[in-house]
Design a protein around this motif. Sequence first.
Motif, PDB file in Angstrom:
ATOM      1  N   VAL A  56       0.906  -1.376  -0.025  1.00 59.94           N
ATOM      2  CA  VAL A  56      -0.073   0.173  -0.254  1.00 59.94           C
ATOM      3  C   VAL A  56       0.759   1.407   0.112  1.00 59.94           C
ATOM      4  N   GLU A  57       0.401   2.316  -0.858  1.00 64.69           N
ATOM      5  CA  GLU A  57       1.188   3.149  -1.283  1.00 64.69           C
ATOM      6  C   GLU A  57       1.164   4.097   0.285  1.00 64.69           C
ATOM      7  N   GLY A  58       2.328   3.954   0.770  1.00 66.19           N
ATOM      8  CA  GLY A  58       2.536   5.502   2.570  1.00 66.19           C
ATOM      9  C   GLY A  58       3.142   4.462   2.882  1.00 66.19           C
ATOM     10  N   ARG A  59       2.706   3.080   2.904  1.00 69.36           N
ATOM     11  CA  ARG A  59       2.932   2.234   4.215  1.00 69.36           C
ATOM     12  C   ARG A  59       4.282   1.279   3.571  1.00 69.36           C
ATOM     13  N   ARG A  62       6.894   4.677  -1.081  1.00 66.46           N
ATOM     14  CA  ARG A  62       6.447   5.798  -1.392  1.00 66.46           C
ATOM     15  C   ARG A  62       7.038   6.321  -3.284  1.00 66.46           C
ATOM     16  N   PRO A 100      -5.591   5.658  -8.326  1.00 66.27           N
ATOM     17  CA  PRO A 100      -6.249   6.267  -7.993  1.00 66.27           C
ATOM     18  C   PRO A 100      -6.020   7.155  -9.168  1.00 66.27           C
ATOM     19  N   PRO A 135      -9.450   4.485  -4.379  1.00 63.67           N
ATOM     20  CA  PRO A 135      -8.432   6.169  -3.913  1.00 63.67           C
ATOM     21  C   PRO A 135      -7.133   6.280  -3.476  1.00 63.67           C
ATOM     22  N   VAL A 136      -6.272   4.445  -3.350  1.00 66.48           N
ATOM     23  CA  VAL A 136      -5.450   4.348  -2.656  1.00 66.48           C
ATOM     24  C   VAL A 136      -4.504   3.678  -3.912  1.00 66.48           C
ATOM     25  N   THR A 138      -2.469   0.425  -4.677  1.00 69.89           N
ATOM     26  CA  THR A 138      -2.466  -1.038  -3.946  1.00 69.89           C
ATOM     27  C   THR A 138      -2.253  -1.724  -5.039  1.00 69.89           C
TER      28      THR A 138
ATOM     29  N   CYS B  98      -6.527  -5.633   2.666  1.00 71.56           N
ATOM     30  CA  CYS B  98      -5.671  -4.246   3.464  1.00 71.56           C
ATOM     31  C   CYS B  98      -7.288  -3.471   4.704  1.00 71.56           C
ATOM     32  N   GLY B 134      -4.134   0.083   6.078  1.00 71.41           N
ATOM     33  CA  GLY B 134      -3.890   1.146   5.537  1.00 71.41           C
ATOM     34  C   GLY B 134      -5.028   2.492   5.714  1.00 71.41           C
ATOM     35  N   PRO B 135      -5.460   2.994   4.978  1.00 67.97           N
ATOM     36  CA  PRO B 135      -6.698   3.996   4.567  1.00 67.97           C
ATOM     37  C   PRO B 135      -8.036   3.474   4.076  1.00 67.97           C
TER      38      PRO B 135
END
Lengths: 318, 318
Positions: A56-59, A62, A100, A135-136, A138, B98, B134-135
Amino acid sequence: MESEESALAQAGEFGFIARLTERLDQGAGVRLGPGDDAAVVAAPDRNVVASTDMLVEGRHFRRDWSTGLDVGHKAAAANLADIAAMGGKGTALLVGLCVPDDMPMGWAEDLADGLTAEAARVGASVVGGDTVAGPVLTVAVTALGDLQGREAVTRAGAKPGDVLAVAGRLGWSAAGTTILSRGFRSPGALVNAHRRPEVPYPAGPVGAVLGATAMIDVSDGLLADLGHIAGQSGVAIDVDRSSVEIPTQMRDAGQALGVDPYEWVLTGGEDHALVATFPPDVLLGPDWTVIGRVDSGSGVTVDGLPYQGQLGWDHGRA
Amino acid sequence: MESEESALAQAGEFGFIARLTERLDQGAGVRLGPGDDAAVVAAPDRNVVASTDMLVEGRHFRRDWSTGLDVGHKAAAANLADIAAMGGKGTALLVGLCVPDDMPMGWAEDLADGLTAEAARVGASVVGGDTVAGPVLTVAVTALGDLQGREAVTRAGAKPGDVLAVAGRLGWSAAGTTILSRGFRSPGALVNAHRRPEVPYPAGPVGAVLGATAMIDVSDGLLADLGHIAGQSGVAIDVDRSSVEIPTQMRDAGQALGVDPYEWVLTGGEDHALVATFPPDVLLGPDWTVIGRVDSGSGVTVDGLPYQGQLGWDHGRA
């Protein structure tokens, strides 16, 4: 040059998939590749090894630290290392991609190229996938593999008296992550280890042939992952710190950043080194280095003592 | 009663996985189930069929419309239908999950139960997975399957003169989605079809045995998915509208909501009906109903004419 418009909006779902699919070379073991309801992959052993991972982006990555090519390599490596850790050889990847609005087509193409290139290191192919808008960013990768007629090497077979050995790198990715998180971009060898792990794939099947009694890939950190072997095998494992080499670059980076490099080596994950236990009389080849031993009891120690640092490296998996 | 605290925060990653894993029954074809680096699944045919799908909250499901159990059924069904559409029998699922902060443990347990129950319909097991924080709640499922010694039925083998037949339901899920999106909750049969598709799994292998020349599952809409068969087989396909039955409940719902029910039946996806083409002299069993024919040419028509409604049903996949 690609516009920065959303890759999906630009090409539509089917156009997007078509553009990615044409980049995916299909190897000899692929009976039916992308473009149908499902792929068909050879399983000559009459068993298939399978593992799945989500990034997952951000986890887990990046986009300002890693290119699409990097993330493709990393996502494929995380799964193919799991296959190697069973003593298997990867044969195929399936990729779920949540896209996204701000992901350009070029990034997705780079991702496909990275996945393909990493898979090619073991002779595997990207045989299918699914693309959805969301939105994210992944990336969900499933790897399939073949045991080539051998039994799977699980986490549960280590025996008191066995030796503990490692193939591959320890702590490099963690050091790279620390460096990037402090705003630096060098040394490149460590930073790149965060971006693209160098997995010692052949050591997995070789370890199985050599009689490994248990094996795991280091994704959560050496001590944490040895904890899985110790727990599932019902044994104690001791790491001999003096046998674990600290590369000069890592020692220098640790000094500059105020980090004990053993913290990276003992608790850093995501290099996907393989660690395995072998009967004491084993003759290990050049892939494997003995770094400890298995005893009766429980738990993981370093030089006979519990390790006082953070046990396991939290790489965002909660 | 579960607290509404985040499932992952409550249990930790390993506790979370342990609580889900203990709910997963393992079938006879599973050589090694969850809890190691990878699972090992029997592939008696020496080939493995594999497909992957991603479901993203807000795009493919809503927690106020569907329970965790529903989403588990739906996610498993979407993938197992792909295996059936190759003429295969599902053997195993791998699940990437997620988990956002607001997902309670009970919802995740329901999801695991739904996945397991749907897999059990074909004798398959959930053999592995990955859990990340994750979000956005995202469920990535990969299904594995076995061809039982047969050739895979692709989308590319339809021939002029073949008949077109369907097994399973058309338009029910789309009708249910329309009903829910207008704020209604009944009729239950249609709303539940959105929540849990009823996939005619046995019709896949049966269709293969009967000599299906091409097959696909209806995930994007009947006409859109027939377009894939027509395109990949290089043929034209005509649907005989009078042979497609509109159930009374759907007719009534269409009247109440001002929707032509043929729009649901011809363009609605996610029921995962199977559509296949067969040689004209085939003797079809009770699973399959003839609804059209294959001709030379290209494209998909309804009663000999291009369909004027929206081609394909956009269920959020961009």
